[in-house]
Each structure stands twice: as structure tokens, then as C-alpha cells.
Design a protein around this motif. Structure first.
Motif, PDB file in Angstrom:
ATOM      1  N   THR A 109      -5.868  -3.765 -10.788  1.00  9.69           N
ATOM      2  CA  THR A 109      -5.475  -3.137 -12.049  1.00  9.69           C
ATOM      3  C   THR A 109      -4.370  -2.124 -11.789  1.00  9.69           C
ATOM      4  OG1 THR A 109      -7.042  -1.300 -11.855  1.00  9.69           O
ATOM      5  CG2 THR A 109      -7.847  -3.322 -12.955  1.00  9.69           C
ATOM      6  N   MET A 110      -3.653  -1.790 -12.856  1.00  8.50           N
ATOM      7  CA  MET A 110      -2.642  -0.737 -12.737  1.00  8.50           C
ATOM      8  C   MET A 110      -3.320   0.595 -12.450  1.00  8.50           C
ATOM      9  SD  MET A 110       0.522  -0.146 -12.642  1.00  8.50           S
ATOM     10  CE  MET A 110       1.105   1.459 -12.203  1.00  8.50           C
ATOM     11  N   GLU A 111      -4.491   0.809 -13.036  1.00  6.72           N
ATOM     12  CA  GLU A 111      -5.216   2.057 -12.808  1.00  6.72           C
ATOM     13  C   GLU A 111      -5.531   2.257 -11.320  1.00  6.72           C
ATOM     14  OE1 GLU A 111      -9.155   4.449 -14.405  1.00  6.72           O
ATOM     15  OE2 GLU A 111      -9.031   2.297 -14.734  1.00  6.72           O
ATOM     16  N   GLN A 112      -5.930   1.194 -10.646  1.00  7.46           N
ATOM     17  CA  GLN A 112      -6.214   1.276  -9.215  1.00  7.46           C
ATOM     18  C   GLN A 112      -4.952   1.668  -8.440  1.00  7.46           C
ATOM     19  OE1 GLN A 112      -7.549  -2.428  -7.503  1.00  7.46           O
ATOM     20  NE2 GLN A 112      -7.842  -1.542  -5.489  1.00  7.46           N
ATOM     21  N   CYS A 113      -3.835   1.031  -8.757  1.00  9.10           N
ATOM     22  CA  CYS A 113      -2.569   1.356  -8.084  1.00  9.10           C
ATOM     23  C   CYS A 113      -2.157   2.799  -8.364  1.00  9.10           C
ATOM     24  CB  CYS A 113      -1.472   0.397  -8.546  1.00  9.10           C
ATOM     25  SG  CYS A 113      -1.727  -1.319  -8.073  1.00  9.10           S
ATOM     26  N   PHE A 114      -2.276   3.216  -9.611  1.00  7.64           N
ATOM     27  CA  PHE A 114      -1.898   4.568 -10.006  1.00  7.64           C
ATOM     28  C   PHE A 114      -2.742   5.605  -9.273  1.00  7.64           C
ATOM     29  CE2 PHE A 114      -2.562   8.173 -12.950  1.00  7.64           C
ATOM     30  CZ  PHE A 114      -1.265   8.671 -12.963  1.00  7.64           C
ATOM     31  N   ASN A 115      -4.048   5.380  -9.184  1.00  5.06           N
ATOM     32  CA  ASN A 115      -4.924   6.319  -8.472  1.00  5.06           C
ATOM     33  C   ASN A 115      -4.570   6.403  -6.994  1.00  5.06           C
ATOM     34  OD1 ASN A 115      -6.353   7.097 -10.758  1.00  5.06           O
ATOM     35  ND2 ASN A 115      -7.862   5.477 -10.518  1.00  5.06           N
ATOM     36  N   GLU A 116      -4.182   5.276  -6.407  1.00  2.05           N
ATOM     37  CA  GLU A 116      -3.734   5.297  -5.012  1.00  2.05           C
ATOM     38  C   GLU A 116      -2.447   6.111  -4.870  1.00  2.05           C
ATOM     39  OE1 GLU A 116      -3.698   1.535  -2.964  1.00  2.05           O
ATOM     40  OE2 GLU A 116      -5.538   0.912  -3.996  1.00  2.05           O
ATOM     41  N   PHE A 117      -1.551   5.992  -5.850  1.00  2.00           N
ATOM     42  CA  PHE A 117      -0.327   6.792  -5.849  1.00  2.00           C
ATOM     43  C   PHE A 117      -0.654   8.285  -5.822  1.00  2.00           C
ATOM     44  CE2 PHE A 117       2.497   9.299  -8.632  1.00  2.00           C
ATOM     45  CZ  PHE A 117       3.657   9.281  -7.865  1.00  2.00           C
ATOM     46  N   LEU A 118      -1.585   8.707  -6.657  1.00  2.00           N
ATOM     47  CA  LEU A 118      -1.939  10.127  -6.723  1.00  2.00           C
ATOM     48  C   LEU A 118      -2.530  10.639  -5.409  1.00  2.00           C
ATOM     49  CD1 LEU A 118      -3.470  10.424 -10.300  1.00  2.00           C
ATOM     50  CD2 LEU A 118      -1.190  11.132  -9.543  1.00  2.00           C
ATOM     51  N   GLU A 119      -3.179   9.765  -4.652  1.00  4.72           N
ATOM     52  CA  GLU A 119      -3.813  10.166  -3.398  1.00  4.72           C
ATOM     53  C   GLU A 119      -2.928   9.967  -2.170  1.00  4.72           C
ATOM     54  OE1 GLU A 119      -7.576   8.175  -3.110  1.00  4.72           O
ATOM     55  OE2 GLU A 119      -8.226   8.913  -5.075  1.00  4.72           O
ATOM     56  N   ALA A 120      -1.865   9.179  -2.314  1.00  5.06           N
ATOM     57  CA  ALA A 120      -1.002   8.863  -1.171  1.00  5.06           C
ATOM     58  C   ALA A 120      -0.247  10.106  -0.699  1.00  5.06           C
ATOM     59  CB  ALA A 120      -0.021   7.761  -1.554  1.00  5.06           C
ATOM     60  N   ARG A 121      -0.121  10.245   0.589  1.00  4.81           N
ATOM     61  CA  ARG A 121       0.589  11.382   1.181  1.00  4.81           C
ATOM     62  C   ARG A 121       2.029  10.960   1.508  1.00  4.81           C
ATOM     63  NH1 ARG A 121      -2.390  15.636   2.108  1.00  4.81           N
ATOM     64  NH2 ARG A 121      -4.640  15.444   1.863  1.00  4.81           N
ATOM     65  N   ILE A 122       2.786  10.702   0.448  1.00  2.00           N
ATOM     66  CA  ILE A 122       4.144  10.177   0.611  1.00  2.00           C
ATOM     67  C   ILE A 122       5.232  11.222   0.395  1.00  2.00           C
ATOM     68  CG2 ILE A 122       3.547   7.793   0.120  1.00  2.00           C
ATOM     69  CD1 ILE A 122       4.362   8.200  -2.748  1.00  2.00           C
ATOM     70  N   PHE A 123       4.849  12.423   0.084  1.00  2.00           N
ATOM     71  CA  PHE A 123       5.821  13.490  -0.153  1.00  2.00           C
ATOM     72  C   PHE A 123       5.734  14.487   0.997  1.00  2.00           C
ATOM     73  CE2 PHE A 123       4.372  11.781  -4.235  1.00  2.00           C
ATOM     74  CZ  PHE A 123       5.570  11.252  -4.686  1.00  2.00           C
ATOM     75  N   ASP A 124       6.405  14.142   2.087  1.00  3.55           N
ATOM     76  CA  ASP A 124       6.375  14.947   3.312  1.00  3.55           C
ATOM     77  C   ASP A 124       4.938  15.220   3.756  1.00  3.55           C
ATOM     78  OD1 ASP A 124       9.133  14.916   3.255  1.00  3.55           O
ATOM     79  OD2 ASP A 124       9.314  16.924   2.414  1.00  3.55           O
ATOM     80  N   GLY A 125       4.109  14.169   3.691  1.00  2.00           N
ATOM     81  CA  GLY A 125       2.732  14.266   4.143  1.00  2.00           C
ATOM     82  C   GLY A 125       1.780  14.897   3.143  1.00  2.00           C
TER      83      GLY A 125
END
Length: 92
Positions: free
Chosen positions: A61-77
Motif C-alpha cells: 500500500t501507499m500507506e506502508q511506503c509512506f510510513n517507511e519514508f517517515l522512519e527512514a534515516r535518509i537525511f544525513d542519518g
């Protein structure tokens, strides 16, 4: 978030609607979509350009992807919530 309301930014991004934003000295582009029943969400760096996505995920789902985005450490860790006050909503 500079340049706009962070909740509005996230509400529309959670639907997969593309967003252009700046973080420190970089211009980033986030978007989501579905193809053949598989949802994806990506973050690409436009300026300075990089060869591949800086982050990508797939889910049921898009919701699953979006939640992963919020938790991902992609902004300088760090996560989105750790850094949103440093971000500027540019377009989308």
C-alpha cells in the motif's frame, strides 16, 4: 517546514503526489505510485544531481511506503521528523 505547512506537505505526499523540497544545500524530489499492484515511493536528489535514487521502497500500500519514508534515516542519518524544521517546501 519553511515555505508551507508540514501537515499539508505530508498529507499530499502520503497519497503519492510528487513534492519538491530542499534540505540543507540539496534539492530533493519525493513521489509515490503503483504499477502492477506494487506501490513504490522514491526520493531523488536533483541538485546536485546523483545517478540513482537516494531512497526507494516498495510495499502493498501507499500507506506502508509512506510510513517507511517517515522512519527512514535518509537525511544525513536522521528521519524526516528529525529534520523537517530545516526543510523548505519548493513545489508540488
Amino acid at each position: 517546514m519553511k515555505g508551507g505547512n508540514v501537515q499539508e506537505f505530508l498529507d499530499t505526499l502520503s497519497l503519492g503526489i510528487e513534492k519538491e523540497f530542499k534540505f540543507r544545500d540539496r534539492t530533493l524530489f519525493a513521489q509515490g505510485g503503483v504499477k502492477d499492484g506494487v506501490w513504490t515511493m522514491t526520493v531523488d536528489q536533483w541538485d546536485p544531481p546523483v545517478e540513482d535514487y537516494i531512497w526507494s521502497t516498495q510495499g502493498e500500500t501507499m500507506e506502508q511506503c509512506f510510513n517507511e519514508f517517515l522512519e527512514a534515516r535518509i537525511f544525513d542519518g536522521r528521519t524526516f521528523w528529525d529534520t523537517e524544521s530545516e526543510m523548505e517546501w519548493v513545489a508540488g
